[in-house]
Motif scaffolding. Structure first.
Motif, mmCIF file in Angstrom:
data_model
loop_
_atom_site.group_PDB
_atom_site.id
_atom_site.type_symbol
_atom_site.label_atom_id
_atom_site.label_comp_id
_atom_site.label_asym_id
_atom_site.label_seq_id
_atom_site.Cartn_x
_atom_site.Cartn_y
_atom_site.Cartn_z
ATOM 1 N N ARG A 38 0.826 -1.210 0.000
ATOM 2 C CA ARG A 38 0.000 0.000 0.000
ATOM 3 C C ARG A 38 0.860 1.260 0.000
ATOM 4 N NH1 ARG A 38 -3.848 -1.066 5.026
ATOM 5 N NH2 ARG A 38 -1.874 -1.891 5.780
ATOM 6 N N SER A 39 1.973 1.213 0.738
ATOM 7 C CA SER A 39 2.844 2.387 0.799
ATOM 8 C C SER A 39 3.422 2.712 -0.574
ATOM 9 C CB SER A 39 3.982 2.149 1.802
ATOM 10 O OG SER A 39 3.471 1.911 3.097
ATOM 11 N N SER A 40 3.951 1.711 -1.260
ATOM 12 C CA SER A 40 4.536 1.969 -2.574
ATOM 13 C C SER A 40 3.466 2.397 -3.571
ATOM 14 C CB SER A 40 5.280 0.736 -3.091
ATOM 15 O OG SER A 40 4.410 -0.376 -3.211
ATOM 16 N N ALA A 41 2.278 1.802 -3.483
ATOM 17 C CA ALA A 41 1.194 2.197 -4.379
ATOM 18 C C ALA A 41 0.798 3.650 -4.151
ATOM 19 C CB ALA A 41 -0.016 1.279 -4.179
ATOM 20 N N TRP A 42 0.815 4.094 -2.904
ATOM 21 C CA TRP A 42 0.486 5.492 -2.600
ATOM 22 C C TRP A 42 1.510 6.419 -3.247
ATOM 23 C CZ3 TRP A 42 2.832 9.703 -0.630
ATOM 24 C CH2 TRP A 42 2.012 10.780 -0.276
ATOM 25 N N TYR A 43 2.790 6.108 -3.117
ATOM 26 C CA TYR A 43 3.823 6.952 -3.724
ATOM 27 C C TYR A 43 3.681 6.984 -5.247
ATOM 28 C CZ TYR A 43 6.679 7.994 0.396
ATOM 29 O OH TYR A 43 7.144 8.492 1.586
ATOM 30 N N VAL A 44 3.465 5.821 -5.856
ATOM 31 C CA VAL A 44 3.329 5.762 -7.317
ATOM 32 C C VAL A 44 2.169 6.642 -7.774
ATOM 33 C CG1 VAL A 44 2.698 4.250 -9.236
ATOM 34 C CG2 VAL A 44 4.414 3.501 -7.567
ATOM 35 N N ARG A 45 1.048 6.520 -7.105
ATOM 36 C CA ARG A 45 -0.132 7.313 -7.479
ATOM 37 C C ARG A 45 0.136 8.810 -7.307
ATOM 38 N NH1 ARG A 45 -3.142 4.951 -4.391
ATOM 39 N NH2 ARG A 45 -3.252 6.401 -2.626
ATOM 40 N N THR A 46 0.741 9.183 -6.188
ATOM 41 C CA THR A 46 0.993 10.602 -5.909
ATOM 42 C C THR A 46 1.989 11.200 -6.906
ATOM 43 O OG1 THR A 46 0.524 10.255 -3.557
ATOM 44 C CG2 THR A 46 1.772 12.230 -4.146
ATOM 45 N N LEU A 47 3.027 10.482 -7.216
ATOM 46 C CA LEU A 47 4.017 10.981 -8.167
ATOM 47 C C LEU A 47 3.410 11.154 -9.563
ATOM 48 C CD1 LEU A 47 6.982 8.842 -6.881
ATOM 49 C CD2 LEU A 47 6.990 11.340 -6.990
ATOM 50 N N ARG A 48 2.585 10.223 -9.967
ATOM 51 C CA ARG A 48 1.942 10.355 -11.274
ATOM 52 C C ARG A 48 1.006 11.561 -11.307
ATOM 53 N NH1 ARG A 48 0.893 3.860 -12.304
ATOM 54 N NH2 ARG A 48 2.915 3.465 -13.339
ATOM 55 N N GLU A 49 0.330 11.805 -10.203
ATOM 56 C CA GLU A 49 -0.546 12.969 -10.133
ATOM 57 C C GLU A 49 0.240 14.269 -10.282
ATOM 58 O OE1 GLU A 49 -2.475 12.470 -6.400
ATOM 59 O OE2 GLU A 49 -3.926 10.987 -7.136
ATOM 60 N N HIS A 50 1.541 14.230 -9.968
ATOM 61 C CA HIS A 50 2.381 15.422 -10.073
ATOM 62 C C HIS A 50 3.249 15.398 -11.332
ATOM 63 C CE1 HIS A 50 1.182 15.856 -5.854
ATOM 64 N NE2 HIS A 50 1.508 17.123 -5.981
ATOM 65 N N GLY A 51 2.883 14.579 -12.280
ATOM 66 C CA GLY A 51 3.520 14.623 -13.590
ATOM 67 C C GLY A 51 4.747 13.762 -13.780
ATOM 68 N N PHE A 52 5.081 12.922 -12.831
ATOM 69 C CA PHE A 52 6.232 12.044 -12.973
ATOM 70 C C PHE A 52 5.864 10.795 -13.771
ATOM 71 C CE2 PHE A 52 7.780 14.717 -9.668
ATOM 72 C CZ PHE A 52 9.163 14.573 -9.620
ATOM 73 N N GLU A 53 6.807 10.332 -14.585
ATOM 74 C CA GLU A 53 6.687 9.018 -15.196
ATOM 75 C C GLU A 53 7.230 7.996 -14.204
ATOM 76 O OE1 GLU A 53 8.580 8.810 -18.957
ATOM 77 O OE2 GLU A 53 7.405 10.446 -19.843
ATOM 78 N N VAL A 54 6.439 6.980 -13.909
ATOM 79 C CA VAL A 54 6.812 6.063 -12.838
ATOM 80 C C VAL A 54 6.849 4.628 -13.348
ATOM 81 C CG1 VAL A 54 6.338 5.291 -10.485
ATOM 82 C CG2 VAL A 54 5.664 7.605 -11.192
#
Length: 532
Positions: A38-54
């Motif tokens: 869940r922790s890694s999924a939260w980071y992935v989602r948040t970074l994508r919301e801020h325009g990062f390619e993940v």
């Protein structure tokens, strides 16, 4: 302070509540090593919301990631998140010892806390990104998700897979965990080597230990002598290693050896020997020669334990890291930004929360309960001087953390910002460990850490993006220091696979988790007893 840094600080000001809430989310997830779904999924989602390619699952690690955002030509700078928690440390953010709601005391909790580590670097990353957009600063931000730091598992894998190869500089942050490394950057004495290896004993044919009972139709009857089996091998290894530990290395240099029994055993029959059992050994040493000497003794002990117990031996590396390489150029650049931000400050709500903890433990609440060192800076060279007072002159590295592998791929700085820690009353032996864990979940106490570290990361990223000469000097120093270390390649094979398949503790991930609450209960005095 220039315009770009003012913009980054403005972003931090505008997102204080978000950062506090985000931190509490990761703190509450509290997932242990290799199980941070869940922790890694939260980071992935948040970074994508801020325009990062993940990239999810980077390096073949299900709970790792690698994120990239570019604003045009310029340097590539990397920082990272950690988010694994520690089994057996569930603690609510309250002024008494109490597990989080619905959790056993044996469930994981954030001790360091890695929740604040990741949120601090994420804050700095996003603040720098916003300032780069507003001020048209070119460059690339790289952000990796590094699971399983408590077994130092991910950075060696990311390194082997090339995730750090094209990086100009790396910023490594950790909440302070020992004095004098509080609100400073490391100077000369970086962390040392860390090895972790799992020894698994398998009893393939217990019936061939001795002759079976001729009158029995089965090969391993109750009346026949049975093989000692895997459990006997494991505890032979455990006892033999305890006996030989003092003979492995001289008792200096700050080396340590710990063991953990992985839940791979069997408890399905009362008349057959266990077929498989695993024990994990982890050891911290200042240098590789010491680490290899410990390895040789452990390997011999395991081989003899297997032979004595009619088992065969299988081994699996968890981590094998080289000692860290320092970089004064980046240490100075980062400390300048930390000094510009200043040490954390604790407001009235944080002071009151700390005083409540002291009162609950029977201490007289203090007017200023937080350590003085948490609220002041220490120059890197002064911190180095104080650190070296406790070490022999030959020792070049101390303690361990897997950021050291990063230091072999690119210039790297390691810096610390205070986490909330309390003054010890005179004549007291100190505080129980749950106190710092609880403070790490109280927003009023831990948010100053995130704010200070986030602003320091943002300022350092922005400085390095716009100062190619500093990066040139950092690279020249990196090349020189690495050459002085000699030809020391990575200690694991290029195709090494992370040991995610091993039976690591797993509690709340929804993947067949085991809850220790079903196995233990407390008596009338609050002591843990085995359930009947």
């Amino acid at each position: 302070m220039d315009t770009a840094k003012r913009d980054a600080h403005a972003w931090m000001d505008a997102h204080k509540e978000h950062l506090s809430q985000w931190h509490r989310t990761i703190w509450d997830y509290a997932e242990p090593a290799w199980r941070e779904y869940r922790s890694s999924a939260w980071y992935v989602r948040t970074l994508r919301e801020h325009g990062f390619e993940v990239e999810e699952g980077s390096g073949g690690m299900p709970t790792a990631f690698s994120a990239t955002w570019s604003n045009g030509p310029g340097p590539t700078l990397l920082t990272y998140a950690e988010y694994d928690a520690v089994p057996g440390n569930s603690q609510a953010p309250v002024a008494n010892r109490e597990p989080r709601e619905g959790q056993s005391e044996f469930a994981p909790g954030h001790t360091d806390p890695h929740s604040a580590l990741g949120m601090s670097t994420l804050a700095g990353l996003l603040a720098a990104q916003d300032a780069m957009k507003r001020n048209e600063i070119g460059g690339t931000l790289r952000y990796t998700g590094e699971p399983a730091e408590k077994v130092q598992g991910s950075k060696v894998v990311h390194g082997l897979r090339g995730y750090y190869d094209d990086v100009d500089a790396i910023i490594s942050f950790h909440p302070f965990y020992m004095l004098p490394l509080c609100n400073t950057t490391r100077w000369d004495t970086q962390c040392g080597s860390y090895y972790s290896r799992v020894y698994t004993f398998i009893c393939d044919e217990p019936e061939t230990w001795l002759a079976a009972d001729e009158a029995s139709p089965i090969p391993a009857s109750h009346s026949s002598a049975r093989a000692p089996g895997a459990n006997a091998a494991l505890f032979t290894m455990y006892s033999l290693t305890k006996t030989t530990q003092e003979s492995m290395l001289p008792s200096h240099g700050g080396w340590s050896l710990t063991e953990a029994l992985l839940p791979a055993g069997q408890a399905t029959a009362d008349n057959l020997p266990a077929r498989v059992a695993s024990i994990q050994y982890s050891w911290r040493c200042p240098d590789l020669d010491m680490a290899e000497r410990v390895l040789s003794v452990l390997d011999r002990n395991a081989e003899h334990a297997a032979q004595a117990s009619h088992s065969r031996l299988a081994t699996r590396w968890v981590a094998r890291n080289r000692p860290g390489i320092t970089n004064h150029t980046l240490a100075e650049a980062t400390y300048r930004n930390l000094a510009e931000v200043g040490a954390p400050t604790y407001g009235p709500e944080a002071v009151e929360a700390a005083r409540m903890v002291q009162k609950g433990l029977g201490f007289e609440p203090m007017e200023d309960p937080f350590l003085d060192e948490c609220q002041s800076l220490i120059e890197p060279k002064e911190a180095e001087r104080a650190l070296r007072e406790h070490m022999p002159s030959w020792q070049t590295n101390w303690t361990s953390d897997d950021y050291v592998e990063m230091t072999w791929y690119a210039p790297t700085v390691r810096f610390y910002v205070a986490r909330p820690a309390l003054k010890v009353p005179e004549g007291s032996p100190g505080y129980p460990s749950w106190v710092m864990n609880a403070l790490g979940g109280m927003p009023e106490a831990i948010d100053p850490t995130i704010d200070t570290a986030g602003r320091t990361v943002a300022g350092t990223l922005l400085d390095l993006m716009r100062d190619p000469q500093t990066l040139v000097r950092a690279k020249e120093e990196f090349d020189q220091r690495r050459a002085e270390r000699g030809d020391t390649p990575a200690l694991l094979a290029a195709d090494f696979m992370p040991p995610t398949e091993l039976p690591w503790p797993d509690y709340d991930s929804g993947t067949g988790a085991w809850s220790p609450a079903a196995s233990f209960e407390t008596d009338d005095h609050g002591r843990t007893v085995q359930s009947r």
